[in-house]
Design a protein around this motif. Sequence first.
Motif, PDB file in Angstrom:
ATOM      1  N   UNK A  75       0.788  -1.236   0.000  1.00  0.00           N
ATOM      2  CA  UNK A  75       0.000   0.000   0.000  1.00  0.00           C
ATOM      3  C   UNK A  75       0.820   1.285   0.000  1.00  0.00           C
ATOM      4  N   UNK A  76       1.915   1.339   0.729  1.00  0.00           N
ATOM      5  CA  UNK A  76       2.665   2.588   0.822  1.00  0.00           C
ATOM      6  C   UNK A  76       3.965   2.555   0.005  1.00  0.00           C
ATOM      7  N   UNK A  77       4.005   1.728  -1.025  1.00  0.00           N
ATOM      8  CA  UNK A  77       5.198   1.661  -1.883  1.00  0.00           C
ATOM      9  C   UNK A  77       5.387   2.985  -2.610  1.00  0.00           C
ATOM     10  N   UNK A  78       6.625   3.412  -2.689  1.00  0.00           N
ATOM     11  CA  UNK A  78       6.964   4.634  -3.422  1.00  0.00           C
ATOM     12  C   UNK A  78       7.401   4.211  -4.819  1.00  0.00           C
ATOM     13  N   UNK A  79       6.676   4.665  -5.826  1.00  0.00           N
ATOM     14  CA  UNK A  79       6.999   4.306  -7.203  1.00  0.00           C
ATOM     15  C   UNK A  79       7.754   5.449  -7.861  1.00  0.00           C
TER      16      UNK A  79
END
Length: 179
Positions: A75-79
Amino acid sequence: MFHAINGLPDWLYRPMLVAQYLGVLVIPLIVAVGALAFRRWRLAAALVLVVPLKLAAEKVPKLLVERERPGTTVPDAILHGVPSAGLSFTSGHAIITFAIAGLLALVLPRGWGVVTLVLATLNGVARVYLGAHNPLDVVGGAAIGLAIAAALDLVLDVTRDRGGRRRGPTTLAREDRAT
């Protein structure tokens, strides 16, 4: 581990972006041209074969595991400029970089072989930092890449391209006759 790498500072974006390009399909071909320039024929042939073997070898794990990219599973992955969807296991970039590193480690002096493995590892870290893969995706890709390098060495005897004198049976026999 994903969050520790993916959450590294933003100033690392450009170096990580560059590091990820070590794993694109054209890189084995570029390295093969360098091998040809140094008359390392077996190495060049092996490097050219990395591309079709990578394309074939990555299909099975992707079908068996069917894990989505971190953009849809974390959910909080930085792309950082990577797609949020698509199959993630295994990392194709890691397959390529570790296949190249495995092949080069067979023919380069030990110190340079270590450098190739460090660069391959940096590529894997970059893919996690950018949000394209989970660490296990990279580990799986590295394993497949090294297996490809080992198989190509078995078939093509890439280590023969190492150069220098070898102390094999024929060399020892010549030395015995000379004394």
